[in-house]
Write a protein that holds these residues in place. Structure first.
Motif, PDB file in Angstrom:
ATOM      1  N   LYS A  96       0.831  -1.213   0.000  1.00  0.00           N
ATOM      2  CA  LYS A  96       0.000   0.000   0.000  1.00  0.00           C
ATOM      3  C   LYS A  96       0.867   1.264   0.000  1.00  0.00           C
ATOM      4  CE  LYS A  96      -3.649  -2.399   2.556  1.00  0.00           C
ATOM      5  NZ  LYS A  96      -4.534  -2.391   3.749  1.00  0.00           N
ATOM      6  N   VAL A  97       1.872   1.255  -0.883  1.00  0.00           N
ATOM      7  CA  VAL A  97       2.852   2.343  -0.902  1.00  0.00           C
ATOM      8  C   VAL A  97       2.199   3.682  -1.213  1.00  0.00           C
ATOM      9  CG1 VAL A  97       4.843   3.258  -2.158  1.00  0.00           C
ATOM     10  CG2 VAL A  97       4.852   0.887  -1.370  1.00  0.00           C
ATOM     11  N   ALA A  98       1.283   3.733  -2.179  1.00  0.00           N
ATOM     12  CA  ALA A  98       0.645   5.003  -2.530  1.00  0.00           C
ATOM     13  C   ALA A  98      -0.082   5.597  -1.326  1.00  0.00           C
ATOM     14  CB  ALA A  98      -0.320   4.801  -3.699  1.00  0.00           C
ATOM     15  N   GLN A  99      -0.840   4.767  -0.609  1.00  0.00           N
ATOM     16  CA  GLN A  99      -1.560   5.251   0.562  1.00  0.00           C
ATOM     17  C   GLN A  99      -0.603   5.678   1.668  1.00  0.00           C
ATOM     18  OE1 GLN A  99      -4.014   2.457   2.873  1.00  0.00           O
ATOM     19  NE2 GLN A  99      -5.647   3.978   2.855  1.00  0.00           N
ATOM     20  N   ARG A 100       0.494   4.960   1.814  1.00  0.00           N
ATOM     21  CA  ARG A 100       1.469   5.318   2.842  1.00  0.00           C
ATOM     22  C   ARG A 100       2.146   6.653   2.518  1.00  0.00           C
ATOM     23  NH1 ARG A 100       4.651  -0.217   4.411  1.00  0.00           N
ATOM     24  NH2 ARG A 100       5.714   1.235   5.828  1.00  0.00           N
ATOM     25  N   LEU A 101       2.328   6.948   1.238  1.00  0.00           N
ATOM     26  CA  LEU A 101       2.888   8.246   0.851  1.00  0.00           C
ATOM     27  C   LEU A 101       1.927   9.375   1.226  1.00  0.00           C
ATOM     28  CD1 LEU A 101       4.339   7.336  -2.670  1.00  0.00           C
ATOM     29  CD2 LEU A 101       5.646   7.751  -0.570  1.00  0.00           C
ATOM     30  N   VAL A 102       0.631   9.131   1.006  1.00  0.00           N
ATOM     31  CA  VAL A 102      -0.375  10.118   1.391  1.00  0.00           C
ATOM     32  C   VAL A 102      -0.400  10.278   2.912  1.00  0.00           C
ATOM     33  CG1 VAL A 102      -2.852  10.626   1.432  1.00  0.00           C
ATOM     34  CG2 VAL A 102      -1.792   9.738  -0.658  1.00  0.00           C
ATOM     35  N   SER A 103      -0.320   9.170   3.636  1.00  0.00           N
ATOM     36  CA  SER A 103      -0.305   9.233   5.107  1.00  0.00           C
ATOM     37  C   SER A 103       0.865  10.071   5.603  1.00  0.00           C
ATOM     38  CB  SER A 103      -0.201   7.819   5.689  1.00  0.00           C
ATOM     39  OG  SER A 103      -1.358   7.060   5.404  1.00  0.00           O
ATOM     40  N   LYS A 104       2.000   9.947   4.934  1.00  0.00           N
ATOM     41  CA  LYS A 104       3.167  10.734   5.346  1.00  0.00           C
ATOM     42  C   LYS A 104       2.944  12.212   5.071  1.00  0.00           C
ATOM     43  CE  LYS A 104       8.190  10.947   5.201  1.00  0.00           C
ATOM     44  NZ  LYS A 104       9.428  10.165   4.988  1.00  0.00           N
ATOM     45  N   TRP A 105       2.317  12.536   3.946  1.00  0.00           N
ATOM     46  CA  TRP A 105       2.031  13.936   3.637  1.00  0.00           C
ATOM     47  C   TRP A 105       1.190  14.591   4.723  1.00  0.00           C
ATOM     48  CZ3 TRP A 105       4.108  17.502   0.929  1.00  0.00           C
ATOM     49  CH2 TRP A 105       4.764  17.225  -0.273  1.00  0.00           C
ATOM     50  N   PHE A 106       0.233  13.830   5.259  1.00  0.00           N
ATOM     51  CA  PHE A 106      -0.701  14.409   6.232  1.00  0.00           C
ATOM     52  C   PHE A 106      -0.389  13.980   7.667  1.00  0.00           C
ATOM     53  CE2 PHE A 106      -2.897  14.703   2.195  1.00  0.00           C
ATOM     54  CZ  PHE A 106      -3.438  15.979   2.245  1.00  0.00           C
TER      55      PHE A 106
END
Length: 413
Positions: A96-106
Motif C-alpha cells: 500500500k505504498v501510494a496510501q502510505r505516501l499520502v499518510s506521510k504527507w498528512f
C-alpha cells in the motif's frame, strides 16, 4: 465549524498534478518529493555489498525526503525484465505504498488515525530552494500564499526503484578484489603517513596505470524506474470528505473508511532510464566502502539527471542566488544536476493571479559560462576536481532581462 475541513476545501481548489505552460506561463510548479528504494537480488555478484552501500547513499538534496521504512525489494530467483516489473507492481500494491505516501504527507498518527497539515505548510514554505524563506518572499504576496501552495506538491511525489547490478568487464571478479586489496594497503599508508597528507593523497592518486585499470574494472549498471503518485481533484475530494479528521475531531467511521480505501490511491508508471557508471577517479579514496559509495552515488545522481531530462514532469527548479554588477547570475547547481556547457535554462518570475493561484512567467533564458561550472558531484572535493571549490555555477544571459535575486530557473530541452 470544522476548521481543517474548511482549509481542505480551499486547498483542494488549487491542487495541480502537473507543471503546464499556457501562453508563456508555467503554472503550479514546485519542489518535488522523492521516495527511493532498491531491488536486492541475492543471487547476483556483489549483491550484498551493493545493497549495504545503497543504504548509505544520501538523499538527493533537491528533492523533499519522502522515504518510507520500506527500502528494499528482495526479488525471487533471477527474473526477466517483464517479470521484474510485475514484482515491483505487486510490491507497491501489497505494501500500500501510494496510501502510505499520502499518510506521510498528512502526518497520520498511527495511534488514533488522525491527520494534520503541518508538513504541507512546511514544504510549501520551503518551495524548491536552498535559500531561506525571505528569498521566496520577494516574489510572492505573503507567507499564507506559500502555505496554501504546499498542497500542489502532493501531485509531484515520485518513487524511484533502482535496479543495480555489478558489471564484470573481464568476466571475472579477481580484478575488483585486487582493487580493494590495493586500496586497503593505500588506506593504511595514508593513516601512517607523516607530513603533508594532501601530497600523500596526490601521489596515491597518480600511482600509475595499474591501479587505474583496476579501478576502471569496478562498474555498476543501474536501471531506474520512475513512478508518480496520482493526486487529483477527485481523489482529494474523496479523501477530505470521507477520510480526513484531525485530533480535535476523532472519527472512528472515517478511520475505517481510510483503511478500506487503499485502492483510491495509486502510483502511475512514468518510465525508466538505465546507464552504466563511468570511470572512477582514485584520488581521495582509501578503502573498499568509499569505492562502492562513490561509484553508486554518482551513478544514481546521473540517472536522476537523465530522468529529469527525459520527463518534463520530473524537472526541478533552482533559485537565482545572486547577480553580479556585470549581469552574471550565480546559482547553486552544478555537474551533479547535469549542468553542461551546452545546457540552457529559462528564468521564471513567480506571481499570483486574481484568484490567488501562484503562477510563473518566463522572463528570459540563460546558459552556463564555460569553465565556470561548479563540480558538486559526490566526493569532487576529495578528488581535487577542477571547479569543486566554486560553490555555484556562473550563468550568462541569452535573452530577456531584468533578472533579480530569488527568481527561479528551469532547464530547457
Amino acid at each position: 465549524m470544522k476548521r481543517y475541513f474548511l482549509i481542505a476545501i480551499a486547498l483542494t481548489i488549487v491542487v495541480c498534478a502537473t507543471a503546464e505552460k499556457k501562453d508563456g506561463v508555467v503554472e503550479d510548479y514546485n519542489r518535488s518529493s522523492l521516495y527511493t528504494f532498491s531491488i536486492y537480488n541475492p543471487g547476483t555478484a556483489m549483491a550484498s555489498n551493493i545493497f549495504s552501500t545503497l543504504l548509505k547513499v544520501q538523499h538527493p538534496d533537491r528533492f523533499n525526503d519522502h522515504n518510507l521504512s520500506l527500502r528494499v525489494l528482495r526479488t525471487r530467483g533471477n527474473p526477466k525484465p517483464e517479470e521484474l516489473i510485475d514484482q515491483i507492481a505487486a510490491f507497491l500494491d501489497r505494501n500500500k505504498v501510494a496510501q502510505r505516501l499520502v499518510s506521510k504527507w498528512f502526518n497520520r498518527d498511527r495511534s488514533d488515525g488522525s491527520f494534520d497539515m503541518e508538513l504541507i505548510k512546511e514544504r510549501g514554505n520551503y518551495n524548491a530552494t536552498i535559500e531561506d524563506l525571505n528569498m521566496a518572499m520577494k516574489t510572492v504576496r505573503g507567507k499564507a500564499m506559500l502555505e496554501d501552495a504546499g498542497e500542489q506538491l502532493i501531485g509531484n511525489t515520485f518513487v524511484i526503484v533502482n535496479e543495480v547490478s555489478y558489471v564484470d568487464k573481464h568476466a571475472r571478479a579477481d580484478g575488483v578484489g585486487a582493487v580493494f586489496e590495493t586500496l586497503s594497503i593505500i588506506g593504511g599508508a595514508v593513516a601512517k603517513a607523516k607530513g603533508d597528507k594532501n601530497n600523500t593523497i596526490q601521489s596515491i592518486g597518480n600511482t600509475g596505470e595499474t591501479i587505474s585499470k583496476l579501478v576502471a574494472g569496478f562498474t555498476v549498471h543501474i536501471k531506474s524506474h520512475l513512478f508518480r503518485l496520482v493526486w487529483n481533484d477527485s481523489i482529494a475530494s474523496t479523501f477530505y470528505s470521507q477520510c480526513y479528521y484531525d485530533k480535535d475531531h476523532i472519527d472512528a467511521a472515517k478511520r475505517r473508511a481510510y483503511a478500506l480505501k487503499s485502492k483510491l490511491f495509486r502510483l502511475e508508471y512514468v518510465g525508466d532510464y538505465e546507464a552504466t557508471s563511468g570511470k572512477t577517479v582514485l584520488r581521495g579514496l582509501h578503502n573498499n566502502d568509499e569505492v562502492f559509495l562513490k561509484v553508486l552515488t554518482r551513478a544514481l545522481d546521473k540517472n536522476i539527471v537523465e530522468l529529469r531530462k527525459k520527463f518534463e514532469i520530473f524537472k526541478i527548479t533552482a533559485p537565482v542566488f545572486e547577480i553580479t554588477s556585470d549581469g552574471m547570475l550565480h546559482i547553486h547547481i552544478g555537474m551533479k544536476e547535469g549542468v553542461e556547457p551546452t545546457s540552457k535554462y529559462e528564468v521564471l518570475e513567480r506571481s499570483v493571479d486574481e484568484e490567488g493561484h501562484i503562477i510563473y512567467h518566463r522572463k528570459g533564458t540563460i546558459r552556463p559560462v564555460k569553465d565556470m561550472i561548479w563540480d558538486n558531484r559526490f566526493m569532487a572535493t576529495e578528488e581535487q576536481a577542477e571547479g569543486a571549490d566554486f560553490g555555484f555555477t556562473t550563468f550568462e544571459k541569452v535573452s530577456g532581462g531584468d533578472f533579480y535575486q530569488g527568481m527561479l530557473i528551469r532547464e530547457l530541452k
